[in-house]
Design an enzyme around this catalytic site. Structure first.
Site, mmCIF file in Angstrom:
data_model
loop_
_atom_site.group_PDB
_atom_site.id
_atom_site.type_symbol
_atom_site.label_atom_id
_atom_site.label_comp_id
_atom_site.label_asym_id
_atom_site.label_seq_id
_atom_site.Cartn_x
_atom_site.Cartn_y
_atom_site.Cartn_z
ATOM 1 N N HIS A 2 0.867 -1.178 0.000
ATOM 2 C CA HIS A 2 0.000 0.000 0.000
ATOM 3 C C HIS A 2 0.900 1.223 0.000
ATOM 4 O O HIS A 2 1.967 1.228 0.615
ATOM 5 C CB HIS A 2 -0.919 0.010 1.225
ATOM 6 N N CYS B 68 -4.945 -5.184 8.379
ATOM 7 C CA CYS B 68 -3.887 -5.778 7.564
ATOM 8 C C CYS B 68 -2.549 -5.085 7.815
ATOM 9 O O CYS B 68 -2.490 -3.984 8.366
ATOM 10 C CB CYS B 68 -4.244 -5.691 6.084
#
Length: 303
Positions: free
Chosen positions: A268, A279
């Protein structure tokens, strides 16, 4: 014809010789006794042949026998299948989330095998050998002659109705294949580090990452790699692999319209501090390093 005087002389000669022999023999005996008194050896005694020492065969250390074997042929029809979507109230949540690992993984030897809440009871579920989302190679956390205790995918309950922590169960050793595990992953939320540990070697794959916010925290304790996938529709991953874990959110029943809330390592752009729904957000290099680990690799997440 010899005279009496001649015979007498002859006899005297034989007697003299006999007496001389006796004296010589007596002298030898006396000499031997004297030598013995002086501590002198009478004769060199032959050295005895040494006897080889036979070392005893060491007795092998016995393994823990554990619960008694169960060889019953169970009918698995009607039992819930252990998958990421399973909710099995009869199976326990891990009661020692930071406990040890055996370094062994188990997988069903047949198409499916019975799963027990405890040895000696009837099975409550079945574990398939193969499943689309994997989760079928499971770490052993206790090992005995006839039984192994393992971590499993799925949940005991949704967070809204119970404990959604890491699921465990028991398998019979007669039903599974056991293999050695090469690595484990250690995560520190406090230090913001992710390490891959192989034996005595530690590879740091992340020195910072993103984790769950207070409302949706990253679950702590031991779990394992369930599956590895690339999802092009998840544009935030930018095409990098996602490494899904066996454990799900402690606060979310489902996520993004689904009825599961699986924790994962994934790429990300925003990946530092408490920023996620649970996560672990990592960079590209870490995402790829973690994706190469075998399914079933244990993961330990600490505060």
């Amino acid at each position: 014809m010899a005279t009496t005087r001649t015979l007498t002389r002859r006899n005297a000669g034989w007697i003299a010789l006999a007496v001389a022999g006796v004296l010589v023999a007596a002298a030898l005996v006396i000499a031997s006794i004297v030598a013995s008194w002086r501590g002198e050896p009478l004769a060199a005694a032959p050295s005895p042949t040494p006897t080889a020492t036979v070392e005893p065969t060491p007795t092998p250390t016995p393994t823990l026998i554990g619960p008694a074997a169960d060889t019953t042929d169970y009918d698995l029809a009607g039992l819930p299948e252990i998958t990421v979507f399973a909710v099995v109230p009869e199976l326990p949540v891990d009661d020692d989330p930071f406990g040890g690992l055996t370094g062994v993984a188990a997988r069903a030897a047949g198409a499916a095998v019975p799963v027990f809440a405890e040895p000696g009871a009837a099975p409550v579920a079945s574990l398939p050998r193969d499943y689309y989302y994997d989760g079928t190679v499971v770490p052993v956390i206790e090992q005995y002659d006839a039984w192994v205790k393992v971590m499993l995918v799925g949940r005991q309950a949704y967070p809204s109705g119970g404990n959604s922590g890491q699921l465990t169960g028991w398998l019979r050793t007669q039903d599974v294949e056991l293999t050695a595990q090469e690595a484990l992953v250690e995560v520190s939320l406090g230090d913001r580090t992710v390490d891959i540990v192989r034996g005595g070697d530690r590879q740091r794959v992340a020195a910072d990452f993103g984790s769950g916010v207070e409302a949706t925290p990253t679950p702590l304790g031991r779990s394992f790699i369930m599956t590895v996938r690339t999802e092009p529709t998840f544009t935030y991953t930018r095409g990098n692999p996602i490494t899904y874990l066996s454990v799900q959110s402690p606060t979310l029943d489902g996520f993004d319209g689904g009825d599961v809330a699986v924790t994962a390592f994934h790429y990300h752009d925003t990946r530092s501090g408490r920023v996620s729904n649970g996560c672990l957000r990592v960079d590209e290099a870490a995402a790829h390093a973690l994706s190469t680990l075998p399914l079933g690799t244990p993961v330990i997440i600490r505060e």
